[in-house]
Motif scaffolding. Structure first.
Motif, PDB file in Angstrom:
ATOM      1  N   ASP A   1       0.804  -1.129  -0.114  1.00  0.00           N
ATOM      2  CA  ASP A   1      -0.292  -0.656  -0.134  1.00  0.00           C
ATOM      3  C   ASP A   1       0.857   1.536   0.161  1.00  0.00           C
ATOM      4  O   ASP A   1       1.704   1.055   0.594  1.00  0.00           O
ATOM      5  CB  ASP A   1      -0.844   0.356   1.459  1.00  0.00           C
ATOM      6  CG  ASP A   1      -1.818   1.288   1.187  1.00  0.00           C
ATOM      7  OD1 ASP A   1      -3.292   0.738   0.447  1.00  0.00           O
ATOM      8  OD2 ASP A   1      -1.706   2.262   1.373  1.00  0.00           O
ATOM      9  N   SER A   2       0.457   2.384  -0.758  1.00  0.00           N
ATOM     10  CA  SER A   2       1.390   3.094  -0.958  1.00  0.00           C
ATOM     11  C   SER A   2       1.757   4.143   0.179  1.00  0.00           C
ATOM     12  O   SER A   2       2.630   5.158  -0.095  1.00  0.00           O
ATOM     13  CB  SER A   2       0.520   4.124  -2.290  1.00  0.00           C
ATOM     14  OG  SER A   2      -0.306   4.954  -2.066  1.00  0.00           O
ATOM     15  N   THR A   3       0.636   3.998   1.222  1.00  0.00           N
ATOM     16  CA  THR A   3       1.080   4.459   2.404  1.00  0.00           C
ATOM     17  C   THR A   3       1.041   4.482   3.184  1.00  0.00           C
ATOM     18  O   THR A   3       1.366   4.531   5.263  1.00  0.00           O
ATOM     19  CB  THR A   3      -0.553   5.956   2.336  1.00  0.00           C
ATOM     20  OG1 THR A   3      -1.861   4.921   2.303  1.00  0.00           O
ATOM     21  CG2 THR A   3      -0.933   6.746   1.732  1.00  0.00           C
ATOM     22  N   THR A   4       1.666   3.136   3.574  1.00  0.00           N
ATOM     23  CA  THR A   4       1.915   2.225   4.487  1.00  0.00           C
ATOM     24  C   THR A   4       3.420   2.784   5.113  1.00  0.00           C
ATOM     25  O   THR A   4       3.851   3.136   4.445  1.00  0.00           O
ATOM     26  CB  THR A   4       2.275   1.005   4.287  1.00  0.00           C
ATOM     27  OG1 THR A   4       1.952  -0.042   3.213  1.00  0.00           O
ATOM     28  CG2 THR A   4       3.224   0.151   6.086  1.00  0.00           C
TER      29      THR A   4
ATOM     30  N   ALA B   1      -1.730   2.481   7.204  1.00  0.00           N
ATOM     31  CA  ALA B   1      -1.435   3.519   6.091  1.00  0.00           C
ATOM     32  C   ALA B   1      -2.067   4.659   6.005  1.00  0.00           C
ATOM     33  O   ALA B   1      -1.930   5.243   4.960  1.00  0.00           O
ATOM     34  CB  ALA B   1      -2.229   2.555   4.870  1.00  0.00           C
TER      35      ALA B   1
ATOM     36  N   PRO C   1       6.098   2.537   2.363  1.00  0.00           N
ATOM     37  CA  PRO C   1       5.261   1.189   1.316  1.00  0.00           C
ATOM     38  C   PRO C   1       5.696  -0.120   0.998  1.00  0.00           C
ATOM     39  O   PRO C   1       4.805  -0.625   0.015  1.00  0.00           O
ATOM     40  CB  PRO C   1       4.947   2.519   0.251  1.00  0.00           C
ATOM     41  CG  PRO C   1       5.621   3.969   1.084  1.00  0.00           C
ATOM     42  CD  PRO C   1       6.317   3.072   2.135  1.00  0.00           C
TER      43      PRO C   1
ATOM     44  N   LYS D   1       9.430   5.400  -4.866  1.00  0.00           N
ATOM     45  CA  LYS D   1       7.718   4.894  -5.111  1.00  0.00           C
ATOM     46  C   LYS D   1       8.347   3.904  -5.156  1.00  0.00           C
ATOM     47  O   LYS D   1       8.836   3.317  -5.244  1.00  0.00           O
ATOM     48  CB  LYS D   1       7.213   6.204  -5.318  1.00  0.00           C
ATOM     49  CG  LYS D   1       7.616   6.266  -6.694  1.00  0.00           C
ATOM     50  CD  LYS D   1       5.967   6.792  -7.263  1.00  0.00           C
ATOM     51  CE  LYS D   1       6.583   6.653  -9.489  1.00  0.00           C
ATOM     52  NZ  LYS D   1       5.270   7.790  -9.814  1.00  0.00           N
TER      53      LYS D   1
ATOM     54  N   SER E   1      -4.510   6.835  -1.669  1.00  0.00           N
ATOM     55  CA  SER E   1      -3.868   5.936  -0.495  1.00  0.00           C
ATOM     56  C   SER E   1      -4.012   4.299  -2.164  1.00  0.00           C
ATOM     57  O   SER E   1      -5.187   4.804  -2.994  1.00  0.00           O
ATOM     58  CB  SER E   1      -4.129   5.412   0.177  1.00  0.00           C
ATOM     59  OG  SER E   1      -2.867   3.832   0.688  1.00  0.00           O
TER      60      SER E   1
END
Length: 229
Positions: free
Chosen positions: A118-121, A165, A131, A202, A171
Motif C-alpha cells: 500500500d502506497s501510504t504504509t 497506512a 510502502p 516510490k 492511498s
C-alpha cells in the motif's frame, strides 16, 4: 453471487474468533475490481480484488477497512505453495486453533507467493518498512473456495485493525503473485519488502514487475477515512 454468499456465511460462522470480520465482508463489493493489466491466459495465476473498491472511502480513523481477494492458480494448490487454512489475528488470535497462522508483516506463511503493498504504509510500528512492506502475512482468513482440473481458487481476507497506512489520506493498494524465482515449481518467493528497483522514491507497478510476476497486478486507488465527524 452464490459463491460470494457462501463465503459470507462461512466468515460469519468463524466470527467467534474474529467477530468484526463478518461486518466488513458482508458489505464488500459484489463485483470485483478490474486489473490494470489483462490476464492473457499465459500467466499461471490470476488475482481478483473485491475490497477495497476503486474510489472507496474505507474505514474509520484509518482502521476497520478490508482487503478481500482471491487468487486462481492454474497449477492447483501445490503450485500455489498453499500450506494450510488460516484464521488468525493479533495477540491471542495468532497461531491459535482451529486454523493457526502467523500474524506479522512480510511473506505470508500460508500463501507465500502473494505480495500486497500500500502506497501510504508508514514505518512507525516495528516490522513496517514503509510502502514497500509486504502486508500479506497480516491476512486473517485464508481458505480454498474451488478445486478442479482447471486449478485452485484461494480466498484471502484482512481486517485492518490499526491505521498502518494513515488516515484521511488517498492511498493505492497493489496485489500480485510473485513468479517462481528459485525454479522449484512453487510460487513461494514473495519478498518481505519490495525494493524500489528504479530508485524513484516510490513503490509502484514497475517495482513489482521487477520482482518477476506469475500474475496480473491489481491496482486500487481509494481513500482511507479519518475519524467519524
Amino acid at each position: 453471487m452464490k459463491k460470494r454468499n457462501r463465503r459470507i456465511i462461512a466468515i460469519v460462522g468463524a466470527a467467534g474468533m474474529l467477530g468484526a470480520l463478518a461486518v466488513g465482508v458482508s458489505s464488500a463489493h459484489a463485483s470485483a475490481a478490474k486489473s490494470d493489466e489483462s490476464h492473457n491466459g499465459r500467466l499461471p495465476a490470476k488475482v481478483t480484488v473485491f475490497a477495497p473498491g476503486k474510489a472507496d472511502n474505507a474505514g474509520i480513523s484509518g482502521a476497520g477497512w478490508f482487503v478481500d481477494l482471491s487468487v486462481h492458480y492454474d497449477g492447483g494448490i501445490q503450485a500455489a505453495g498453499f500450506t494450510g487454512l488460516q484464521l488468525t489475528g493479533p495477540g491471542v488470535h495468532a497461531n491459535a486453533a482451529p486454523f493457526p497462522g502467523t500474524f506479522s508483516t512480510g511473506r505470508d506463511d500460508r500463501l507465500p507467493g502473494l505480495v500486497v503493498v500500500d502506497s501510504t504504509t508508514n514505518s512507525v510500528k516495528p516490522g513496517f518498512s514503509g510502502p514497500g512492506t509486504n502486508l500479506a502475512n497480516l491476512f486473517n482468513l485464508t481458505g480454498v473456495t474451488d478445486r478442479s482440473k482447471k486449478g485452485a481458487e484461494i480466498w484471502d481476507s484482512w481486517l485492518v485493525g490499526a491505521p498502518i497506512a494513515g488516515q484521511n489520506v488517498d492511498s493505492t493498494l497493489m496485489v500480485a503473485v510473485v513468479a517462481d524465482l528459485n525454479h522449484d515449481g512453487v510460487f513461494n518467493d514473495a519478498p518481505n519488502v519490495v525494493p524500489d528497483a528504479d530508485h524513484d522514491g516510490k513503490i509502484d507497478a514497475k517495482d513489482l514487475k521487477a520482482l518477476g510476476l506469475a500474475s496480473n497486478i491489481v491496482t486500487i486507488p481509494f481513500h482511507i477515512n479519518g475519524a467519524v465527524k
